[in-house]
Design a protein around this motif. Structure first.
Motif, mmCIF file in Angstrom:
data_model
loop_
_atom_site.group_PDB
_atom_site.id
_atom_site.type_symbol
_atom_site.label_atom_id
_atom_site.label_comp_id
_atom_site.label_asym_id
_atom_site.label_seq_id
_atom_site.Cartn_x
_atom_site.Cartn_y
_atom_site.Cartn_z
ATOM 1 N N GLY A 53 0.840 -1.183 0.000
ATOM 2 C CA GLY A 53 0.000 0.000 0.000
ATOM 3 C C GLY A 53 0.878 1.236 0.000
ATOM 4 O O GLY A 53 1.912 1.263 0.670
ATOM 5 N N LEU A 54 0.480 2.247 -0.737
ATOM 6 C CA LEU A 54 1.153 3.530 -0.706
ATOM 7 C C LEU A 54 0.506 4.343 0.401
ATOM 8 O O LEU A 54 -0.643 4.781 0.275
ATOM 9 C CB LEU A 54 1.023 4.251 -2.047
ATOM 10 N N ALA A 55 1.223 4.499 1.508
ATOM 11 C CA ALA A 55 0.657 5.140 2.689
ATOM 12 C C ALA A 55 0.893 6.642 2.660
ATOM 13 O O ALA A 55 2.014 7.104 2.434
ATOM 14 C CB ALA A 55 1.265 4.537 3.954
ATOM 15 N N VAL A 56 -0.180 7.378 2.868
ATOM 16 C CA VAL A 56 -0.139 8.829 2.989
ATOM 17 C C VAL A 56 -0.891 9.166 4.275
ATOM 18 O O VAL A 56 -2.099 8.946 4.360
ATOM 19 C CB VAL A 56 -0.810 9.528 1.789
ATOM 20 N N GLU A 57 -0.141 9.659 5.270
ATOM 21 C CA GLU A 57 -0.745 9.990 6.563
ATOM 22 C C GLU A 57 -1.596 8.828 7.087
ATOM 23 O O GLU A 57 -2.762 9.002 7.446
ATOM 24 C CB GLU A 57 -1.574 11.270 6.459
ATOM 25 N N ASP A 58 -1.045 7.636 7.085
ATOM 26 C CA ASP A 58 -1.678 6.432 7.627
ATOM 27 C C ASP A 58 -2.908 5.954 6.866
ATOM 28 O O ASP A 58 -3.680 5.149 7.381
ATOM 29 C CB ASP A 58 -2.012 6.616 9.114
ATOM 30 N N HIS A 59 -3.109 6.458 5.642
ATOM 31 C CA HIS A 59 -4.170 5.940 4.766
ATOM 32 C C HIS A 59 -3.511 5.413 3.500
ATOM 33 O O HIS A 59 -2.617 6.058 2.956
ATOM 34 C CB HIS A 59 -5.166 7.046 4.392
ATOM 35 N N ASP A 60 -3.954 4.270 3.036
ATOM 36 C CA ASP A 60 -3.414 3.728 1.791
ATOM 37 C C ASP A 60 -4.105 4.394 0.612
ATOM 38 O O ASP A 60 -5.333 4.364 0.496
ATOM 39 C CB ASP A 60 -3.580 2.211 1.749
ATOM 40 N N GLU A 61 -3.297 5.006 -0.245
ATOM 41 C CA GLU A 61 -3.806 5.742 -1.401
ATOM 42 C C GLU A 61 -3.224 5.229 -2.710
ATOM 43 O O GLU A 61 -3.366 5.863 -3.743
ATOM 44 C CB GLU A 61 -3.514 7.237 -1.246
ATOM 45 N N GLY A 62 -2.557 4.092 -2.664
ATOM 46 C CA GLY A 62 -2.013 3.476 -3.870
ATOM 47 C C GLY A 62 -1.879 1.989 -3.659
ATOM 48 O O GLY A 62 -1.717 1.520 -2.519
ATOM 49 N N LEU A 63 -1.975 1.246 -4.749
ATOM 50 C CA LEU A 63 -1.899 -0.216 -4.714
ATOM 51 C C LEU A 63 -0.787 -0.686 -5.639
ATOM 52 O O LEU A 63 -0.698 -0.247 -6.789
ATOM 53 C CB LEU A 63 -3.227 -0.830 -5.169
ATOM 54 N N LEU A 64 0.050 -1.573 -5.110
ATOM 55 C CA LEU A 64 1.089 -2.229 -5.900
ATOM 56 C C LEU A 64 0.993 -3.718 -5.636
ATOM 57 O O LEU A 64 1.087 -4.163 -4.492
ATOM 58 C CB LEU A 64 2.475 -1.718 -5.498
ATOM 59 N N GLU A 65 0.756 -4.474 -6.693
ATOM 60 C CA GLU A 65 0.698 -5.932 -6.591
ATOM 61 C C GLU A 65 1.709 -6.516 -7.573
ATOM 62 O O GLU A 65 1.613 -6.287 -8.780
ATOM 63 C CB GLU A 65 -0.711 -6.427 -6.905
ATOM 64 N N LEU A 66 2.686 -7.219 -7.033
ATOM 65 C CA LEU A 66 3.757 -7.808 -7.835
ATOM 66 C C LEU A 66 3.609 -9.316 -7.866
ATOM 67 O O LEU A 66 3.259 -9.939 -6.859
ATOM 68 C CB LEU A 66 5.121 -7.442 -7.240
ATOM 69 N N ASP A 67 3.923 -9.900 -9.010
ATOM 70 C CA ASP A 67 3.850 -11.349 -9.186
ATOM 71 C C ASP A 67 5.232 -11.879 -9.560
ATOM 72 O O ASP A 67 5.724 -11.625 -10.656
ATOM 73 C CB ASP A 67 2.841 -11.681 -10.281
ATOM 74 N N PHE A 68 5.832 -12.597 -8.622
ATOM 75 C CA PHE A 68 7.131 -13.230 -8.840
ATOM 76 C C PHE A 68 6.991 -14.731 -9.062
ATOM 77 O O PHE A 68 7.958 -15.472 -8.918
ATOM 78 C CB PHE A 68 8.039 -12.992 -7.620
ATOM 79 N N SER A 69 5.792 -15.210 -9.386
ATOM 80 C CA SER A 69 5.558 -16.653 -9.440
ATOM 81 C C SER A 69 6.256 -17.341 -10.611
ATOM 82 O O SER A 69 6.498 -18.540 -10.559
ATOM 83 C CB SER A 69 4.056 -16.950 -9.481
ATOM 84 N N GLU A 70 6.579 -16.595 -11.655
ATOM 85 C CA GLU A 70 7.304 -17.190 -12.786
ATOM 86 C C GLU A 70 8.785 -16.869 -12.628
ATOM 87 O O GLU A 70 9.179 -15.706 -12.509
ATOM 88 C CB GLU A 70 6.775 -16.652 -14.117
#
Length: 197
Positions: free
Chosen positions: A88-105
């Protein structure tokens, strides 16, 4: 099937997007972070309510619907799967962005989901998030990092990815049921994509 040149009709109730796949095969030069109190936090075994809320706030305007209709078991299986990392991209203790990474391959990392909420578009928050995404991806034993975006996304998405070091390598057409017609997404989501019932 190869699409013919010219126009191809899309049935009513469907949506169609041009999808651009982009990749990098070496670590790009580092870009400066924007000023501001931004931080990235890893979320191990994310709660489904947290994920659904952030996914909706980041992606609803861009017709992110793939994960919206999943039941709890299916969503949990995807976001808790081996090789998947969520931040989560945290801004003042609120998540304002999403990053989902896939290392399965082995040897590669896919940016499955990447984005910031509407109020942080144009503030540099996405650049901060991308800087962290690339640091994480290239800290692993990978030779390729890739992502895809489409014409439903922000109009600057492809240019943003290219400025970040990605280069396009494939284009596709995606056709799907319009998720605003069955209530998966609100009828007024993504006003830049007209509803044709």
């Amino acid at each position: 099937m190869l699409l013919p040149d010219g126009y191809s009709d899309i049935p009513h109730g469907k949506i169609a997007a041009v999808v651009t796949h982009l990749e990098m095969t070496e670590r790009p030069p580092r870009r400066d972070d924007p000023p501001g109190a931004l931080r990235l936090r890893r979320v191990d075994l994310p709660a489904l309510d947290w994920y659904r809320d952030l996914y909706r706030r980041v992606g609803e305007e861009w017709l992110w619907f793939t994960r919206t209709g999943l039941d709890d078991a299916d969503l949990a299986a995807r976001i808790h799967a081996p090789g998947i990392e969520l931040y989560g991209l945290a801004v003042e203790d609120h998540d304002e962005g999403l990053l989902e990474l896939d290392f399965s391959e082995a040897g590669q990392c896919e940016l499955l989901y990447f984005g910031v909420t509407a109020k942080f578009i144009g503030t540099g928050a996405a650049r901060f998030l991308m800087n962290r995404a690339l640091e994480i991806a290239w800290s692993r034993d990978v030779g390729r990092v890739w992502v895809h975006t489409c014409t439903f996304d922000h109009p600057s998405a492809v240019a943003f990815y290219q400025r970040s070091g990605f280069r396009p390598f494939k284009r596709q057409i995606e056709v799907a049921d319009d998720p605003r017609l069955d209530g998966t997404l609100p009828r007024d989501a993504a006003r830049h994509v007209p509803v044709i019932a």
